[in-house]
Design an enzyme around this catalytic site. Sequence first.
Site, PDB file in Angstrom:
ATOM      1  N   HIS A   1       0.946  -1.129   0.180  1.00 42.19           N
ATOM      2  CA  HIS A   1      -0.092   0.096  -0.123  1.00 42.19           C
ATOM      3  C   HIS A   1       0.837   1.260  -0.008  1.00 42.19           C
ATOM      4  O   HIS A   1       1.281   1.568   1.052  1.00 42.19           O
ATOM      5  CB  HIS A   1      -0.895  -0.096   1.207  1.00 42.19           C
ATOM      6  CG  HIS A   1      -1.842   1.100   1.388  1.00 42.19           C
ATOM      7  ND1 HIS A   1      -3.299   1.023   1.364  1.00 42.19           N
ATOM      8  CD2 HIS A   1      -1.601   2.604   1.240  1.00 42.19           C
ATOM      9  CE1 HIS A   1      -3.709   2.311   1.251  1.00 42.19           C
ATOM     10  NE2 HIS A   1      -2.534   3.133   1.367  1.00 42.19           N
TER      11      HIS A   1
ATOM     12  N   ASP B   1      -8.414   2.044   0.176  1.00 38.40           N
ATOM     13  CA  ASP B   1      -8.604   3.403   0.759  1.00 38.40           C
ATOM     14  C   ASP B   1     -10.069   4.037   0.581  1.00 38.40           C
ATOM     15  O   ASP B   1     -10.101   5.091   0.271  1.00 38.40           O
ATOM     16  CB  ASP B   1      -7.442   4.470   0.769  1.00 38.40           C
ATOM     17  CG  ASP B   1      -6.432   4.211   1.427  1.00 38.40           C
ATOM     18  OD1 ASP B   1      -6.434   3.638   2.735  1.00 38.40           O
ATOM     19  OD2 ASP B   1      -5.359   4.770   1.274  1.00 38.40           O
TER      20      ASP B   1
ATOM     21  N   ASP C   1       1.317   4.779  -1.331  1.00 44.11           N
ATOM     22  CA  ASP C   1       0.763   5.928  -1.989  1.00 44.11           C
ATOM     23  C   ASP C   1       1.590   6.567  -2.849  1.00 44.11           C
ATOM     24  O   ASP C   1       2.836   7.044  -2.408  1.00 44.11           O
ATOM     25  CB  ASP C   1       0.123   7.048  -0.988  1.00 44.11           C
ATOM     26  CG  ASP C   1      -1.092   6.394  -0.081  1.00 44.11           C
ATOM     27  OD1 ASP C   1      -2.031   5.620  -0.891  1.00 44.11           O
ATOM     28  OD2 ASP C   1      -1.246   6.568   0.829  1.00 44.11           O
TER      29      ASP C   1
END
Length: 174
Positions: free
Chosen positions: A48, A172, A50
């Site tokens: 994960h 998310d 970003d």
Amino acid sequence: MLTLYALTLCVGVAVVSASPFDQRQCPYDSCNQVKEGVLNVHIVPHTHDDVGWLKTVDQYYYGSRNNIQKAGVQYILDSVVKELWEDPKRRFIYVETAFFWKWWNKQKDATQQKVKTLVKEGRLQFIGGAWSMNDEATTHYQSTIDQFTWGLRKLKDTFGQCGIPTVGWQIDPL
């Protein structure tokens, strides 16, 4: 939020091909064999990462500005490929094509061939396939289409059918 998670991806009795590992073809037929009559739990580590949340893409990738957040995406990929190559029972799912592509372009031919083998065997899978995970709260649909098109094209051109994600992913959602 750059974190490496262990996620319980599938819980339940799985129906999986019973063919030997070396005869399996990418994702669907690449799971470890299950034991009949018992609960089979698959725990699959994933990323994960970003693309540009608190730091720039390069700061996340190279691990600079750790006073903001500790992150070094290149090291995740380096260690994942090493560990997957050493143990055929291991699996990993990767989400952000942008970071993967930055890493991929810096690899030697030998490493790229290993990664292609891992993808073909379904031990390294791409999930979602977009260039980055879009934030549905602040994006226009055209941007979402464009970044999925670009990411999916890179994966298919590099890995063929085995690079095409078979699972959607949005960690998310708001």
